[in-house]
Write a protein that holds these residues in place. Structure first.
Motif, PDB file in Angstrom:
ATOM      1  N   VAL A 336     -21.208  56.680  27.616  1.00  0.00           N
ATOM      2  CA  VAL A 336     -19.794  56.455  27.300  1.00  0.00           C
ATOM      3  C   VAL A 336     -19.171  57.721  26.730  1.00  0.00           C
ATOM      4  O   VAL A 336     -18.027  58.073  27.046  1.00  0.00           O
ATOM      5  N   ARG A 337     -19.903  58.414  25.891  1.00  0.00           N
ATOM      6  CA  ARG A 337     -19.373  59.640  25.295  1.00  0.00           C
ATOM      7  C   ARG A 337     -18.945  60.617  26.387  1.00  0.00           C
ATOM      8  O   ARG A 337     -17.837  61.167  26.342  1.00  0.00           O
ATOM      9  N   TYR A 338     -19.810  60.836  27.358  1.00  0.00           N
ATOM     10  CA  TYR A 338     -19.483  61.810  28.399  1.00  0.00           C
ATOM     11  C   TYR A 338     -18.435  61.269  29.376  1.00  0.00           C
ATOM     12  O   TYR A 338     -17.622  62.027  29.900  1.00  0.00           O
ATOM     13  N   ASP A 339     -18.445  59.917  29.614  1.00  0.00           N
ATOM     14  CA  ASP A 339     -17.499  59.334  30.566  1.00  0.00           C
ATOM     15  C   ASP A 339     -16.069  59.330  30.026  1.00  0.00           C
ATOM     16  O   ASP A 339     -15.104  59.587  30.776  1.00  0.00           O
ATOM     17  N   LEU A 340     -15.889  59.014  28.746  1.00  0.00           N
ATOM     18  CA  LEU A 340     -14.551  58.737  28.216  1.00  0.00           C
ATOM     19  C   LEU A 340     -14.053  59.769  27.212  1.00  0.00           C
ATOM     20  O   LEU A 340     -12.993  59.606  26.611  1.00  0.00           O
ATOM     21  N   GLU A 341     -14.799  60.851  27.030  1.00  0.00           N
ATOM     22  CA  GLU A 341     -14.398  61.864  26.066  1.00  0.00           C
ATOM     23  C   GLU A 341     -13.005  62.410  26.359  1.00  0.00           C
ATOM     24  O   GLU A 341     -12.165  62.546  25.465  1.00  0.00           O
ATOM     25  N   ASP A 342     -12.713  62.731  27.602  1.00  0.00           N
ATOM     26  CA  ASP A 342     -11.435  63.346  27.957  1.00  0.00           C
ATOM     27  C   ASP A 342     -10.261  62.415  27.699  1.00  0.00           C
ATOM     28  O   ASP A 342      -9.261  62.808  27.082  1.00  0.00           O
ATOM     29  N   ILE A 343     -10.380  61.165  28.176  1.00  0.00           N
ATOM     30  CA  ILE A 343      -9.259  60.243  28.016  1.00  0.00           C
ATOM     31  C   ILE A 343      -9.038  59.905  26.539  1.00  0.00           C
ATOM     32  O   ILE A 343      -7.893  59.761  26.087  1.00  0.00           O
ATOM     33  N   CYS A 344     -10.109  59.805  25.764  1.00  0.00           N
ATOM     34  CA  CYS A 344      -9.968  59.512  24.339  1.00  0.00           C
ATOM     35  C   CYS A 344      -9.355  60.700  23.588  1.00  0.00           C
ATOM     36  O   CYS A 344      -8.625  60.515  22.614  1.00  0.00           O
ATOM     37  N   ARG A 345      -9.665  61.908  24.045  1.00  0.00           N
ATOM     38  CA  ARG A 345      -9.089  63.085  23.399  1.00  0.00           C
ATOM     39  C   ARG A 345      -7.594  63.175  23.702  1.00  0.00           C
ATOM     40  O   ARG A 345      -6.786  63.541  22.850  1.00  0.00           O
ATOM     41  N   GLU A 346      -7.224  62.808  24.944  1.00  0.00           N
ATOM     42  CA  GLU A 346      -5.827  62.895  25.359  1.00  0.00           C
ATOM     43  C   GLU A 346      -4.988  61.759  24.769  1.00  0.00           C
ATOM     44  O   GLU A 346      -3.819  61.948  24.442  1.00  0.00           O
ATOM     45  N   VAL A 347      -5.586  60.550  24.690  1.00  0.00           N
ATOM     46  CA  VAL A 347      -4.860  59.373  24.177  1.00  0.00           C
ATOM     47  C   VAL A 347      -5.534  58.953  22.883  1.00  0.00           C
ATOM     48  O   VAL A 347      -6.554  58.267  22.878  1.00  0.00           O
ATOM     49  N   SER A 348      -4.962  59.362  21.781  1.00  0.00           N
ATOM     50  CA  SER A 348      -5.634  59.197  20.493  1.00  0.00           C
ATOM     51  C   SER A 348      -5.792  57.741  20.070  1.00  0.00           C
ATOM     52  O   SER A 348      -6.643  57.412  19.244  1.00  0.00           O
ATOM     53  N   ASP A 349      -4.964  56.834  20.619  1.00  0.00           N
ATOM     54  CA  ASP A 349      -5.056  55.422  20.248  1.00  0.00           C
ATOM     55  C   ASP A 349      -5.890  54.608  21.229  1.00  0.00           C
ATOM     56  O   ASP A 349      -5.951  53.382  21.131  1.00  0.00           O
ATOM     57  N   PHE A 350      -6.522  55.251  22.200  1.00  0.00           N
ATOM     58  CA  PHE A 350      -7.350  54.543  23.178  1.00  0.00           C
ATOM     59  C   PHE A 350      -8.582  53.960  22.482  1.00  0.00           C
ATOM     60  O   PHE A 350      -9.264  54.646  21.715  1.00  0.00           O
ATOM     61  N   LYS A 351      -8.866  52.687  22.740  1.00  0.00           N
ATOM     62  CA  LYS A 351      -9.976  51.996  22.076  1.00  0.00           C
ATOM     63  C   LYS A 351     -11.112  51.733  23.053  1.00  0.00           C
ATOM     64  O   LYS A 351     -10.883  51.319  24.209  1.00  0.00           O
ATOM     65  N   VAL A 352     -12.336  51.929  22.586  1.00  0.00           N
ATOM     66  CA  VAL A 352     -13.542  51.701  23.394  1.00  0.00           C
ATOM     67  C   VAL A 352     -14.406  50.669  22.676  1.00  0.00           C
ATOM     68  O   VAL A 352     -14.862  50.908  21.552  1.00  0.00           O
ATOM     69  N   SER A 353     -14.628  49.523  23.336  1.00  0.00           N
ATOM     70  CA  SER A 353     -15.424  48.438  22.735  1.00  0.00           C
ATOM     71  C   SER A 353     -16.827  48.439  23.333  1.00  0.00           C
ATOM     72  O   SER A 353     -16.994  48.443  24.557  1.00  0.00           O
ATOM     73  N   ILE A 354     -17.823  48.387  22.468  1.00  0.00           N
ATOM     74  CA  ILE A 354     -19.226  48.394  22.884  1.00  0.00           C
ATOM     75  C   ILE A 354     -19.929  47.212  22.227  1.00  0.00           C
ATOM     76  O   ILE A 354     -19.745  46.951  21.039  1.00  0.00           O
ATOM     77  N   ASN A 355     -20.726  46.497  23.009  1.00  0.00           N
ATOM     78  CA  ASN A 355     -21.410  45.305  22.505  1.00  0.00           C
ATOM     79  C   ASN A 355     -22.689  45.665  21.759  1.00  0.00           C
ATOM     80  O   ASN A 355     -23.476  46.506  22.210  1.00  0.00           O
ATOM     81  N   LEU A 356     -22.889  45.008  20.623  1.00  0.00           N
ATOM     82  CA  LEU A 356     -24.134  45.122  19.876  1.00  0.00           C
ATOM     83  C   LEU A 356     -24.850  43.771  19.875  1.00  0.00           C
ATOM     84  O   LEU A 356     -24.274  42.744  20.234  1.00  0.00           O
ATOM     85  N   PHE A 357     -26.101  43.788  19.453  1.00  0.00           N
ATOM     86  CA  PHE A 357     -26.916  42.587  19.442  1.00  0.00           C
ATOM     87  C   PHE A 357     -27.403  42.304  18.026  1.00  0.00           C
ATOM     88  O   PHE A 357     -27.377  43.180  17.151  1.00  0.00           O
TER      89      PHE A 357
END
Length: 529
Positions: A336-357
Motif C-alpha cells: 500500500v505504501r508504494y501503491d498510494l504514496e503519490d496520491i496521498c502526497r498530492e491529496v492530503s485528506d485522502f484516507k486509506v483503510s486497512i483491516n486488522l485482526f
C-alpha cells in the motif's frame, strides 16, 4: 512438517473419533433403561388393573346374589351363590356371618376357617369394604369384599387378589426380581423376591415401577435387575459397537485428510506471502454529497502466478488461527505504501483503510509495524484508518486498549467494521476509543425506498451521533440506498453502486477522475481530521 495448529486439530479429532465407541455403552444403557422401565410399568399397571377388575367383578357378584335372594342361607340364596361361582372365575367363596365372626352358611355348606390379615378399608364410591384374609391350608391370600345385611349380619365374597400372577404368559413377569402387592394401608398381600430390594438395598442396580388400582385401595411395586435385562441386548451392543468403530474410523480418516489439506494451505499461504502473491485490491469510499472520491478500503486477494484470484473467505480464517495474518498484513501495508504514496502526497485528506485482526491486538507488534512501514513515507499517519471487525470480540480488552492508545498517539484513526452485527455497544465503543463506525451491508440492504424509514439503520446512525463518531456505510448498491443515507446526513459510503474492489491500475484511473484536489476536498471535518 505438520504445523502446530494441524497437530492440535489432529489430536483433538483423534480423541473425538473414539467417542462413538466409548459412548456405545452409555447410549445403550440409557435405551435399555427407558425401554425396560416402560415395559415394567406396563406389567405392573396390568397387575393392578387385574386386581381392580377382580374386585369389581366380586362386588357385582355379591350384589346380584343379594338382589336375587329373598333371604340368606336359603335354597334360593345357595343357588344364586353357585351360579355366581360358575360365572365368575375370580370368585372362590361366599360366606354369611355375624359381626362377631360366627358363620351361618357358606358356598360349600361347611364353615370356612380363615385368618384376617388386615383391617376393613372402604372403597370410594361403594358401600362394600375390603380386607385381606388367608384360608387355613391355603398359602394364597384372598381379598374379602364385605357387604352389611341388616344390623347383625354381613355377606362376603372371597376373590383372588391378582389372577394374573397365576399365569405364565405375562411379559417380563418371569424376570421380575422383586414384586410386592399390598393394600394402600401397607398390609402385604403378596411378596416375591428379596424384600430388602424394595426397602432400598441396591436400588441403583434395579429398575422399578409402581402402580395403584384406581379407586381400589391396592398398590403394586416391582423391580427388575438391570444387569439381567441388559444382558438380553448383547446383539444390539455388538452391532452398535461395530457401527461406532466404523464411524470413529471415518472421523479419523476425514481428520487426517483435513489436516493434510490444512498443511497444504498453511504451506501455500506462507509461501504466497513470501512470494508476494497476497495483493491489495482497492474499493473507493465516496462522498455522497459531492460525488468525489475521499479514500479507499484496502482488501486482500490471493493472486496466484497463473492468474487465479482466490477470495479472502478461502484463507482469512486460517490466516487468523495460524498467526499468518500478522505477516500478511505487514506485506499488505508495504505494498500500500508504494501503491498510494503519490496520491496521498498530492491529496492530503485522502484516507486509506486497512483491516486488522484480533491477533494484532494480542501480539501488539502492529504499532511498530505501522511505524516501520509508514514513517517518513508519502502516506502520513493521519491519512491511515485501521479497521477492526465487530464480528469477533477482542478477548483481552486491556491489551487492545494499550495498542489502540499507542495507535492514536501516532495519529491514525480506528474504525469499527461490521457495526451492529456482533459485540459492540455504547460502552464498548467508548472504551476502545473508536473514531468511525462502518454500517454493515446487511443493514444497508434493508433500505428499499429512499422515503421509507429503516429503524435499525436510524438507530445505528443515532448511536454514532451521540458518541460523536463518524459513519461510513458499506455495501451501497442502489440509488435509493445512497439517497436515504444522504438524507440522514451519512456522507461517506462504499459499495458496488460506485465500484467493486479493483486492482491498483484500475483504481488509479478512477481516482484521477473522481478525486478532490488538495484541501478543497469538501470532506466532513470529522473524517478529514
Amino acid at each position: 512438517m505438520r504445523s502446530r495448529f494441524s497437530q492440535i486439530v489432529l489430536l483433538v479429532v483423534a480423541l473425538l473419533a473414539f467417542l462413538p465407541v466409548v459412548a456405545v455403552d452409555h447410549v445403550i444403557d440409557g435405551y435399555v433403561m427407558a425401554r425396560e422401565t416402560t415395559a415394567l410399568q406396563t406389567t405392573v399397571d396390568a397387575i393392578t388393573h387385574d386386581s381392580q377388575l377382580t374386585v369389581h367383578e366380586g362386588i357385582q357378584s355379591l350384589r346380584r346374589i343379594l338382589a336375587n335372594s329373598p333371604s340368606l342361607c336359603a335354597a334360593t340364596f345357595v343357588q344364586n351363590v353357585n351360579s355366581e361361582l360358575e360365572g365368575n372365575p375370580f370368585l372362590r367363596q361366599v360366606i354369611v356371618e355375624n359381626n362377631d365372626g360366627v358363620q351361618y352358611c357358606s358356598a360349600f355348606g361347611h364353615a370356612v376357617q380363615y385368618r384376617v390379615l388386615s383391617e376393613n378399608l372402604t372403597i370410594p364410591g361403594h358401600t362394600e369394604t375390603l380386607s385381606v384374609i388367608k384360608i387355613d391350608g391355603n398359602e394364597t391370600p384372598l381379598l374379602k369384599i364385605t357387604q352389611s345385611f341388616g344390623r347383625e349380619r354381613t355377606v362376603s365374597a372371597l376373590v383372588l387378589a391378582s389372577p394374573m400372577l397365576m399365569r405364565n404368559d405375562v411379559p417380563l413377569l418371569g424376570q421380575i426380581s422383586y414384586l410386592h402387592v399390598a393394600l394402600t394401608s401397607g398390609t402385604s398381600i403378596l411378596l416375591r423376591g428379596d424384600e430388602r430390594i424394595g426397602q432400598g438395598a441396591s436400588r441403583d442396580e434395579y429398575l422399578f415401577a409402581r402402580s395403584f388400582a384406581g379407586e381400589i385401595p391396592l398398590k403394586a411395586e416391582a423391580g427388575v435387575s438391570f444387569s439381567e435385562v441388559r444382558s438380553d441386548y448383547s446383539p444390539l451392543d455388538i452391532g452398535f459397537t461395530i457401527a461406532a468403530c466404523f464411524l470413529g474410523a471415518l472421523i479419523l480418516v476425514l481428520a487426517i485428510q483435513y489436516t493434510r489439506k490444512a498443511d497444504i494451505v498453511a504451506f501455500d499461504l506462507e509461501r504466497a506471502i513470501i512470494a508476494g502473491e497476497m495483493k491489495p485490491y482497492y474499493q473507493p469510499v465516496m462522498n455522497l454529497k459531492t460525488g468525489k472520491l475521499i479514500g479507499c478500503e484496502v482488501l486482500i486477494r490471493w493472486v496466484k502466478k497463473n492468474g487465479e484470484v482466490i477470495p479472502p473467505g478461502a484463507f482469512i480464517d486460517y490466516a487468523e488461527m495460524s498467526g499468518l495474518a500478522i505477516p500478511m498484513t505487514l506485506s499488505l501495508m508495504e505494498q500500500v505504501r508504494y501503491d498510494l504514496e503519490d496520491i496521498c502526497r498530492e491529496v492530503s485528506d485522502f484516507k486509506v483503510s486497512i483491516n486488522l485482526f484480533e491477533g494484532h491486538f494480542r501480539d501488539g507488534s502492529i504499532v511498530e509495524d505501522i511505524q516501520s512501514v509508514f514513517e517518513g513515507s508519502g502516506i502520513s499517519y493521519r491519512q491511515l484508518v485501521f479497521e477492526i471487525t465487530e464480528r469477533r470480540p477482542l478477548d483481552d480488552r486491556n491489551a487492545a486498549n494499550r495498542v489502540m492508545s499507542a495507535m492514536h498517539k501516532l495519529g491514525v484513526r480506528i474504525a469499527m467494521d461490521d457495526a451492529g452485527t456482533g459485540h459492540s455497544n455504547l460502552a464498548y465503543l467508548q472504551t476502545l476509543g473508536i473514531d468511525i463506525i462502518k454500517i454493515d451491508k446487511i443493514f444497508v440492504e434493508m433500505i428499499k425506498d429512499a422515503a421509507q424509514p429503516v429503524p435499525v439503520v436510524d438507530g445505528l446512525i443515532s448511536m454514532a451521533r451521540e458518541l460523536d463518531i463518524d459513519i461510513i456505510a458499506e455495501g451501497v448498491e442502489t440509488q435509493e440506498q445512497a439517497l436515504y443515507l444522504r438524507s440522514k446526513n451519512v456522507v461517506f459510503a462504499q459499495g458496488y453502486l460506485f465500484a467493486a474492489p479493483m486492482k491498483l491500475s484500475s483504481f488509479l484511473v478512477l481516482a484521477n477522475a473522481l478525486r478532490p484536489a488538495g484541501r478543497e476536498s469538501n470532506l466532513e471535518p470529522g473524517l478529514a481530521a
